[in-house]
Each structure stands twice: as C-alpha cells, then as structure tokens.
Write an enzyme that holds these catalytic residues in place. Structure first.
Site, PDB file in Angstrom:
ATOM      1  N   GLU A 152       2.053   7.079  11.605  1.00  0.00           N
ATOM      2  CA  GLU A 152       3.188   6.642  10.784  1.00  0.00           C
ATOM      3  C   GLU A 152       4.429   6.388  11.643  1.00  0.00           C
ATOM      4  OE1 GLU A 152       3.596   6.483   6.848  1.00  0.00           O
ATOM      5  OE2 GLU A 152       1.891   5.619   7.868  1.00  0.00           O
ATOM      6  N   ARG A 153       5.287   5.516  11.147  1.00  0.00           N
ATOM      7  CA  ARG A 153       6.606   5.358  11.773  1.00  0.00           C
ATOM      8  C   ARG A 153       7.446   6.580  11.407  1.00  0.00           C
ATOM      9  NH1 ARG A 153       4.841   1.059   9.130  1.00  0.00           N
ATOM     10  NH2 ARG A 153       4.469  -0.884  10.258  1.00  0.00           N
ATOM     11  N   LYS A 204       0.837  -1.215   0.000  1.00  0.00           N
ATOM     12  CA  LYS A 204       0.000   0.000   0.000  1.00  0.00           C
ATOM     13  C   LYS A 204       0.866   1.258   0.000  1.00  0.00           C
ATOM     14  CE  LYS A 204      -2.169  -0.956   3.791  1.00  0.00           C
ATOM     15  NZ  LYS A 204      -1.466  -2.218   4.070  1.00  0.00           N
TER      16      LYS A 204
END
Length: 466
Positions: A192-193, A166
C-alpha cells in the site's frame, strides 16, 4: 533413544556469518548445524537486518530473503539465529492499533502490553473443525446484496484494473460493515501507499470504529520479502480472534495481486525459472497457503474481502485465474460502467456468487435476481443493434426491455459514505428487502412513467417518486 533425545532437546541457536549478498538475497554460512527453513535471522549492527531462511543449500549454507533493507551488510558479518520463525503479537490489546510485518506499532503509540507472540506460519484448520452452515453477509450495497451475495466465513474478490474503484468499494464496505459487524475487523495493506494507510487510519478513527479494528501494513517501498509475509501476519492475528476469543473476524486485504507480485519478485531474486507470463512457478501453492487458512470453523468465522488488481483488464492473467478458484463470490468492476458514471462500477453480468441460489437466499430473491440478470443481458445484446439502427427501429417489446434495463442500471447505483466529500451526495445504507422491492417494481413496469435520471444515485425506490 538417541533420536528421541535429539527431538526433545533442539540445538541451541547458532551464530553464522554472511557468505554472500545479492540485493535482497543473502547466503549465510553456519559452521555447525543449519537452522530450519522459515527461521528468522538477525544481521548487521544491532541486528537491524531481518532475514528469513527460504532454502538450505548444502550442509553448511542457507539462503535467506531479506525482510528489511540490506544496506550496510557485508561478507563476514556475524548472523544470529533467533531460533524461531517470524512472529506477531496476539491478544486483546492489539485492537485499535497499526502494525508492520514484525508486529511493531507504526501509529506512534507505545507497544501494546500483555500480548503473546505467535508464528505467522500455521496450517489451515482441519476439515473436521470446519462449519458446514451457510449464511449471508449483508453489506448494505444494493447491487452486491441482490445479485452477488457474500458468504459469512467465505472469501469475496473485488476484481478490476487500475482506477475503477476497488479501494473505494473496499473502504465503503469497511464503513458499512464495521458499524453493525459484531466482531473484529482486520485490514491488511499489501504494497500500500503510506498515504492510503494514513487516510484509512484517520477515517476509521473519525467514524469511531477503530476500537474493534487492527491494521497491518507492508508498504510499497519495503522489500518484497516484507510484502510477501504481511498477509500471513494479518491472518495470524485473525486466527487468534477466531480460535482463542471465538469471535467473527472481517479480514480485508488490499491488494492480493501485490502479494502475488511480491512472491514473483522473491522467486526471481532466488533465480527460479519463471512460469507463464513471468510469474513464479509456485504461484498456486503460495496463494493456497494463504487462502486456505481463511475458513469458517466451529468457534468462529473469518470472512475475507480482497481487492484484486487485474493487469491490463485481462481476466485470463494467471494472478486473476488462480485467485478466482478460492472465492465464494467474485465482484468484477467494469471500466465501461465507470466511464458512464454508474457507481459502484460493478459489472452484474460478469460478477457471480455461489450463494445466489434459491436454497440459500430464498425463492423470491432468486427469481428477482435472475430476472434482473436476464433483462440486463438482453439489453447488452440489443446495444449493437441500437448503435446501428437507433432505438426507434426496435420492436415495442424490445424497447420495453431497454427502458427497464436502463432504469435497473441507474437504480443499482448508490451514493457512498466514503465519497460524500467528492460527490456532494449523502451516503445511504440500503437493506436487501428494500433493494429487492425496488428491482421488482422496475421489472413489473411500475416506474415506466418516472424518468431514468430520477433513479440515479438513490437509496430506496420511493425516493425516485419524491
């Protein structure tokens, strides 16, 4: 008259005290008047703990959710009412920058100058302002442009489980679109990282597309209240460029499931009764408040592409079901395609678009797309028979269908610019006419003498013969 006076002169911001702290949920006592819901409060030393009011409990108490860590907060500490909701900066100078949910820069550069601050809570544009024109948003990715075209001013979802590509597909779309997209691009990272944010910032800077891009991140390690509001913050910036500067906006969200997940965490912290599979009872309303603001108006369009994580590849999960209803195109990524090395791993039979009609894309495009889908569907039905009896037992007509379907599957693969370092293949951008021409020639049997492997990871169909 007295009521009119009260409306005209709102009460001055009040000071309260912390009544209780339960993790990210903080109860605050106000001796006089209560601030409205969504008001931002500041507590702790130097006001570093940010709280957003979610409910008024009684005549003297409010319950707030923390947008920052509540470490060090104790009962009795003073709480300052800011008198305003959460706001973010808007203006031309926010471009080429990276922000957090409070609009503070996180790219180690000084804060932008000459900006206005705008509330993250706003209503969707009224129906009278919405545009009824329909146009295609071209991506340069063959399988998407041919079978599931995206809408300018619409919302597209990239559905898939963990590890099917993705984020890679979303990053490729950024690369392809930002280069020829005349407008502003906004990337919103929800949960998010920090590694992914840093890599994206570096890649966009190297590609030279950062000057017309804004990034907003609510990182994975931040409280659920922060992750829940970062989508609204990015959308407020997008609305500024659409409504004030009259520009088209490309809004990319990764990942909308983490927005739903953050809302579920907030709901659990507030003690609300969970709904099906443990989701919050307000799931539909919360998602609608975000998605309905993404619209095509008379001044500009916000085109949104959203990655949607599907838990355990279960498309009946409430998070996936509620998201489907807001989309003009659904791009479903398949673990089977990924395991066979068919990248992008898009399942053409499960994916769909409301624009894939003859009136919108044209008669030729529609006919070719339908023929491609029909051939792939027939091949899917024959797979069980092939597994049991072998390809030799099929009729000549069925063998011809299988040969064309396998060539179509390989032709619809494409090398990406964002994976050049890993795959060793140079990325390509394919115009929709070239993609249609290739599919048409395969369907007519012109490439029956060309081996299947020659069609794998190419751009135009002429490269197969070369």
């Amino acid at each position: 008259m007295a009521a009119a006076d009260r409306t005209a002169t709102p009460p001055a911001p009040a000071c309260g005290r912390v009544a209780a702290v339960r993790g990210s949920v903080v109860d605050v006592h106000f001796p006089e008047h209560l601030p409205p819901i969504h008001t931002l409060l500041r507590a702790g030393p130097d006001g570093r703990v940010a709280l957003e009011i979610v409910t008024q409990m009684d005549a003297r108490h409010v319950r707030a959710i923390a947008l920052t860590s509540t470490q060090g907060l104790a009962r009795g500490m003073p709480v300052q009412d800011t008198g305003a909701p959460l706001t973010v900066p808007v203006g031309p100078n926010i471009r080429a920058r990276m922000f957090d949910v409070f609009g503070q820069p996180i790219d180690r550069l000084p804060p932008p100058t000459e900006v206005r601050w705008r509330s993250v809570h706003s209503a969707p544009p009224p129906l009278v302002r919405r545009s009824t024109e329909t146009s295609i948003f071209k991506t340069g990715i063959k399988v998407i442009d041919v079978l599931m075209p995206l809408e300018r001013g619409g919302t597209a979802g990239l559905f898939g489980g963990a590890g099917v590509g993705k984020t890679v597909l979303l990053t490729e779309m950024i690369h392809n679109m930002v280069g020829h997209h005349v407008g502003v691009s906004i990337f919103c990272g929800i949960g998010e990282r920090c590694r992914e944010g840093e890599e994206l910032y570096r890649d966009m800077k190297a590609a030279g597309v950062l000057p017309d891009m804004v990034m907003v991140f609510g990182q994975m390690n931040e409280p659920p209240g922060c992750r829940f509001r970062v989508g609204h913050a990015a959308l407020t910036m997008a609305e500024y460029f659409r409504d004030d500067e009259h520009r088209d906006v490309l809004l990319l969200i990764d990942n909308i499931f983490r927005f739903i997940q953050a809302g579920s965490e907030v709901s659990g912290l507030l003690g609300q009764m969970p709904s099906r599979l443990g989701y919050q009872p307000t799931l539909g309303t919360e998602l609608s408040r975000l998605e309905e603001r993404i619209a095509n108006t008379d001044t500009g369009a916000i085109t949104s592409i959203q990655a949607v994580y599907v838990p355990a590849d279960d498309f009946t999960d409430p998070a996936a079901v509620h998201t489907f209803s807001h989309l003009s195109a659904s791009i479903v990524l398949s673990r089977r395609h990924a395991s066979e090395g068919l990248y992008p791993a898009i399942d053409p039979l499960q994916s769909s678009s409301k624009l894939a009609t003859a009136m919108v894309v044209g008669a030729r495009h529609h006919q070719i797309a339908q023929a491609v889908r029909r051939t792939l569907a027939q091949y899917a039905e024959l797979k069980d028979l092939i597994a049991m009896l072998g390809l030799e037992q099929l009729s000549g007509e069925d063998r011809e269908i299988v040969a064309r379907a396998r060539r179509l599957e390989r032709f619809l693969t494409q090398p990406f610019f964002t994976t050049e370092a890993f795959s060793g293949r140079k990325g390509v951008l394919v115009p929709v006419e070239d993609a249609l021409d290739g599919c048409d020639r395969i369907l007519r049997g012109e490439l029956s003498g060309v081996p299947e492997s020659a069609l794998y990871m190419i751009g135009r169909i002429d490269e197969a013969r070369a």
